[in-house]
Design a protein around this motif. Structure first.
Motif: not given
Length: 476
Positions: A239-245, A325-329, A360-375
């Motif tokens: 995609l060109p960018h994420a769609y956050g609408e 940044a904004e739409e991805l977030a 951005m990857a570091g904003n969304f973590s979850q217990e029990g998962i190493r690096g849930k969102v990856q760069f």
């Protein structure tokens, strides 16, 4: 005289050399994103010559040849395979400092034991030598995968694909697994002329007549389950960018009905539909335990004349400068708020976005998962020494390098697996240099373990690929 590609290539210190040779070099490969043609693996294609194997379909090489002004007939045109190879060989010396120079000689060395630099003077001899080697079964499509110690290779597949090739390979004892990846461009690009026809075909495949938003969701979920039962554990989106609408299903259904009747939609409606379908797809991936890959930022097919002449993937794409940044977030946050954010890998095509994606990857973590969102690893125009270094530096500074899942090929070539070696050498050189300078402790055992994790263990744990494909799937 030392060969150009030698044992310590890119390794500039004793610590780097020990890290690479002791901890990284012998690890298997998990190539979790590529564009290898599954049919060639299924039929175990044998290549008649080096051009078919090495230049056919490789738009990286095509771009370099065009920049030298080489005739298109010698690139994608009517010239003989040998003429095309000779044209490529004449290009190689001019690619110095481009990653093609390193990749070319690394691949010649690793697959064929050829340590000479490729030049017009020796091109004919190398062409004949390799063509003779290609007669051996060890150099078939499957043989080339085995040769590089590949454990898993994930292709990129359209939801309409019946995955016959994957089923055929799954029934063999090859020592590697070829698994599909769900790439639903046809579901997302509602503005395209072929969108309605695509949904009609999906309806036929799934037994669901797609007439509104609810029936679309039913068909998509059936399609996803079909892929899951055949070993799929990843999706991929370019995609060109994420769609956050915000997601408005009633609005999405109205837009869908317009497109099913052939009515055009405006850019605002296009963005609304893409926001809704991407949100729905992500929730499906989360239910299935899949990983979502987002490849964001390129401008594709910029040269329309070349697109009409050659078709897509002609090598006329570029880095884009979209706002990310904004739409991805917003996209990730809406999923996270609903508890539906799957494991996600973010790839940027613009190096200016390195720090944006790393944070951005570091904003969304979850217990029990190493690096849930990856760069994700350096991608496309950046998967070279400098780009890999910059990605590692950004991730190290903004997140945890130790949690990254390492490299992938993103390639259509069966000769691209040494890109994993290339990444591992760059990684070990960076860490070894830090040890040499005192930026890191000289704890070879611990840092060696981190290297092993980055190069193999993290990806194995993150994806949990099935050991076999059938009714009773077991996770790794």
């Amino acid at each position: 005289m030392t060969d150009f590609i030698h044992n310590d290539f890119l390794l500039e210190s004793e610590h780097a050399r020990e890290l690479y040779h002791t901890y990284a070099a012998s690890l298997p490969i998990i190539d979790y994103h590529c564009h290898l043609p599954p049919a060639e693996v299924a039929e175990d294609r044998k290549y008649k010559n080096l051009t078919q194997l090495w230049i056919e379909g490789d738009h990286y090489k095509w771009r370099a040849m065009r920049q030298l002004g080489i005739e298109e007939r010698l690139i994608t045109g009517s010239a003989s395979d040998k003429e095309k190879f000779m044209a490529w060989a004449s290009t190689v010396p001019y690619t110095l400092r481009n990653p093609l120079y390193h990749w070319t000689h690394l691949e010649l060395t690793r697959y064929f034991g050829i340590t000479d630099l490729l030049t017009p003077d020796n091109a004919a001899a190398i062409y004949d030598q390799v063509n003779e080697m290609l007669k051996d079964d060890e150099f078939s499509a499957r043989g080339l995968i085995r040769r590089m110690n590949v454990n898993v290779v994930c292709t990129t597949d359209d939801p309409l694909d019946e995955l016959t090739a994957h089923k055929q390979v799954a029934g063999t004892e090859e020592g590697f697994r070829m698994l599909p990846t769900y790439r639903p461009d046809g579901l997302i690009n509602a503005e395209k002329d072929e969108f309605a026809d695509y949904l009609r075909l999906m309806g036929q495949n799934t037994g669901v007549k797609i007439r509104d938003w609810e029936s679309l969701k039913e068909a998509v979920m059936k399609s996803i389950r079909y892929f899951h039962d055949r070993g799929c554990r990843l999706s991929d989106h370019g995609l060109p960018h994420a769609y956050g609408e915000g997601v408005n299903e009633a609005k999405a259904s109205a837009i869908l009905k317009k497109r099913l009747t052939g009515t055009d939609i405006c850019p605002e409606e296009e963005a609304s539909f893409k926001s809704a379908i991407m949100h729905f797809l992500a929730t499906c991936y989360d239910k299935m335990g899949w990983t979502m890959q987002l490849h964001l930022g390129p401008i594709r097919n910029t040269n329309k004349a070349m697109l009409e002449r050659i078709g897509i993937d002609a090598g006329v794409d570029s880095i884009g400068d979209f706002k990310q940044a904004e739409e991805l977030a917003a996209f990730l946050n809406k999923l996270n708020e609903k508890g539906s954010l799957p494991k996600t890998i973010l790839y940027n095509s613009n190096p200016a976005d390195n720090e944006v994606f790393a944070t951005m990857a570091g904003n969304f973590s979850q217990e029990g998962i190493r690096g849930k969102v990856q760069f994700g690893a350096a991608w496309w125009f950046m998967d070279q020494k400098d780009g890999i270094t910059r990605q590692i530096e950004a991730l190290s500074n903004m997140g945890l390098l130790s949690c990254t899942i390492g490299m992938l090929t993103d390639s259509r070539s069966f000769l691209s697996f040494p890109r994993h070696e290339y990444y591992r050498r760059v990684l070990c050189n960076i860490l070894g240099d830090d040890m040499q300078k005192g930026y890191l402790p000289k704890d070879m055992k611990w840092i060696g373990k981190v290297v092993e994790d980055i190069c193999y263990n993290n990806a194995s744990e993150y994806f949990k690929f099935p050991r076999s494909v059938g009714k009773n799937l077991k996770a790794v």
